[in-house]
Design a protein around this motif. Structure first.
Motif, mmCIF file in Angstrom:
data_model
loop_
_atom_site.group_PDB
_atom_site.id
_atom_site.type_symbol
_atom_site.label_atom_id
_atom_site.label_comp_id
_atom_site.label_asym_id
_atom_site.label_seq_id
_atom_site.Cartn_x
_atom_site.Cartn_y
_atom_site.Cartn_z
ATOM 1 N N UNK A 43 57.161 -58.703 73.151
ATOM 2 C CA UNK A 43 57.754 -57.604 72.389
ATOM 3 C C UNK A 43 57.936 -57.979 70.930
ATOM 4 N N UNK A 44 58.340 -59.195 70.656
ATOM 5 C CA UNK A 44 58.546 -59.627 69.275
ATOM 6 C C UNK A 44 57.612 -60.784 68.974
ATOM 7 N N UNK A 45 56.809 -60.600 67.970
ATOM 8 C CA UNK A 45 55.885 -61.635 67.537
ATOM 9 C C UNK A 45 56.408 -62.158 66.203
ATOM 10 N N UNK A 46 56.635 -63.451 66.123
ATOM 11 C CA UNK A 46 57.154 -64.039 64.883
ATOM 12 C C UNK A 46 56.005 -64.213 63.901
ATOM 13 N N UNK A 47 56.081 -63.484 62.786
ATOM 14 C CA UNK A 47 55.057 -63.552 61.757
ATOM 15 C C UNK A 47 55.632 -64.220 60.511
ATOM 16 N N UNK A 48 54.841 -65.052 59.883
ATOM 17 C CA UNK A 48 55.253 -65.784 58.690
ATOM 18 C C UNK A 48 54.597 -65.164 57.468
ATOM 19 N N UNK A 49 55.365 -64.882 56.395
ATOM 20 C CA UNK A 49 54.748 -64.320 55.184
ATOM 21 C C UNK A 49 53.939 -65.386 54.442
ATOM 22 N N UNK A 50 52.823 -64.962 53.878
ATOM 23 C CA UNK A 50 51.931 -65.859 53.160
ATOM 24 C C UNK A 50 51.232 -65.065 52.056
ATOM 25 N N UNK A 51 50.891 -65.727 50.959
ATOM 26 C CA UNK A 51 50.101 -65.110 49.892
ATOM 27 C C UNK A 51 48.638 -65.366 50.203
ATOM 28 N N UNK A 52 47.845 -64.318 50.200
ATOM 29 C CA UNK A 52 46.432 -64.430 50.558
ATOM 30 C C UNK A 52 45.560 -63.991 49.393
ATOM 31 N N UNK A 53 44.471 -64.709 49.186
ATOM 32 C CA UNK A 53 43.483 -64.361 48.170
ATOM 33 C C UNK A 53 42.109 -64.394 48.811
ATOM 34 N N UNK A 54 41.363 -63.326 48.648
ATOM 35 C CA UNK A 54 39.972 -63.279 49.076
ATOM 36 C C UNK A 54 39.136 -63.592 47.842
ATOM 37 N N UNK A 55 38.533 -64.775 47.819
ATOM 38 C CA UNK A 55 37.816 -65.274 46.655
ATOM 39 C C UNK A 55 36.327 -65.296 46.971
ATOM 40 N N UNK A 56 35.517 -64.762 46.044
ATOM 41 C CA UNK A 56 34.070 -64.744 46.236
ATOM 42 C C UNK A 56 33.397 -65.539 45.127
ATOM 43 N N UNK A 57 32.238 -66.088 45.430
ATOM 44 C CA UNK A 57 31.443 -66.854 44.482
ATOM 45 C C UNK A 57 30.108 -66.145 44.313
ATOM 46 N N UNK A 58 29.750 -65.831 43.088
ATOM 47 C CA UNK A 58 28.487 -65.174 42.806
ATOM 48 C C UNK A 58 28.700 -63.867 42.073
ATOM 49 N N UNK A 59 27.617 -63.379 41.495
ATOM 50 C CA UNK A 59 27.678 -62.127 40.756
ATOM 51 C C UNK A 59 27.188 -60.993 41.650
ATOM 52 N N UNK A 60 28.048 -59.997 41.911
ATOM 53 C CA UNK A 60 27.646 -58.897 42.801
ATOM 54 C C UNK A 60 26.478 -58.083 42.240
ATOM 55 N N UNK A 61 25.619 -57.622 43.133
ATOM 56 C CA UNK A 61 24.502 -56.755 42.758
ATOM 57 C C UNK A 61 24.875 -55.303 43.047
ATOM 58 N N UNK A 62 23.907 -54.412 42.906
ATOM 59 C CA UNK A 62 24.147 -52.989 43.183
ATOM 60 C C UNK A 62 24.409 -52.725 44.661
ATOM 61 N N UNK A 63 23.960 -53.628 45.550
ATOM 62 C CA UNK A 63 24.181 -53.467 46.992
ATOM 63 C C UNK A 63 25.578 -53.868 47.434
ATOM 64 N N UNK A 64 26.370 -54.400 46.514
ATOM 65 C CA UNK A 64 27.723 -54.849 46.838
ATOM 66 C C UNK A 64 28.644 -53.634 46.921
#
Length: 176
Positions: A43-64
């Motif tokens: 019934x109760x799930x203990x969740x921990x707060x965290x700071x998240x970053x989605x980091x990408x490497x590369x230059x996006x094209x038109x298909x991004x």
């Protein structure tokens, strides 16, 4: 000011060049690491707060197109060479890495139909699994779509393997 600190820590940890780094998403998430298969039934799930970053490497094209609402996402060449999820915890105004970055080319991002407010990221080499949730349902869905899009775009399953021979057909048998 906080975002600048988080971004600097992420780039320093990843050792990527500043010119090629993009931050696709960033914000607070709640996470847990399931200890057994019955975590969904509690019934109760203990969740921990965290700071998240989605980091990408590369230059996006038109298909991004990571913000597409299309439920079917297929791997495609979009200019992104690598993507990671960097998780940091805050304690007393200082930020530190929660764990090593999750490289999305080695992860599976999934969700279950009965638990729409949660999504799971499973790291294949270590078989570690993490359950995430945002404060709002729509934000959780947005994180899920972004992570799934980037995981499929850079994953090793993007490359097609050669076909295997059918074991029921043996070409070595002489037909007379």
């Amino acid at each position: 000011m906080t975002n600048i600190k988080l971004r600097k820590i992420a780039v320093d940890v990843l050792e990527w060049t500043h010119e090629e780094v993009r931050f696709a998403m960033e914000g607070k998430l709640l996470y847990t690491q399931p200890t057994d298969g019955n975590w969904k039934r509690r019934a109760t799930i203990k969740l921990t707060p965290v700071n998240a970053l989605l980091v990408t490497l590369g230059k996006p094209t038109d298909d991004y197109q990571p913000d597409t609402d299309d439920p079917l996402v297929f791997p495609r060449q979009n200019g992104i060479r690598d993507a990671t999820l960097v998780l940091m915890k805050e304690k007393g105004g200082r930020y530190s890495l929660l764990r090593e970055p999750l490289f999305l080319d080695r992860c599976i991002v999934c969700t279950e139909g009965d638990l729409e407010d949660y999504f799971e990221v499973q790291e294949l080499p270590t078989k570690d699994s993490y359950i995430f949730k945002a404060d709002e349902g729509e934000t959780t869905k947005r994180w899920y779509r972004q992570l799934q899009y980037h995981a499929q775009g850079v994953g090793s399953w993007r490359k097609r393997r050669n076909a295997l021979a059918n074991i029921m057909i043996n070409g070595m048998i002489n037909r007379s």
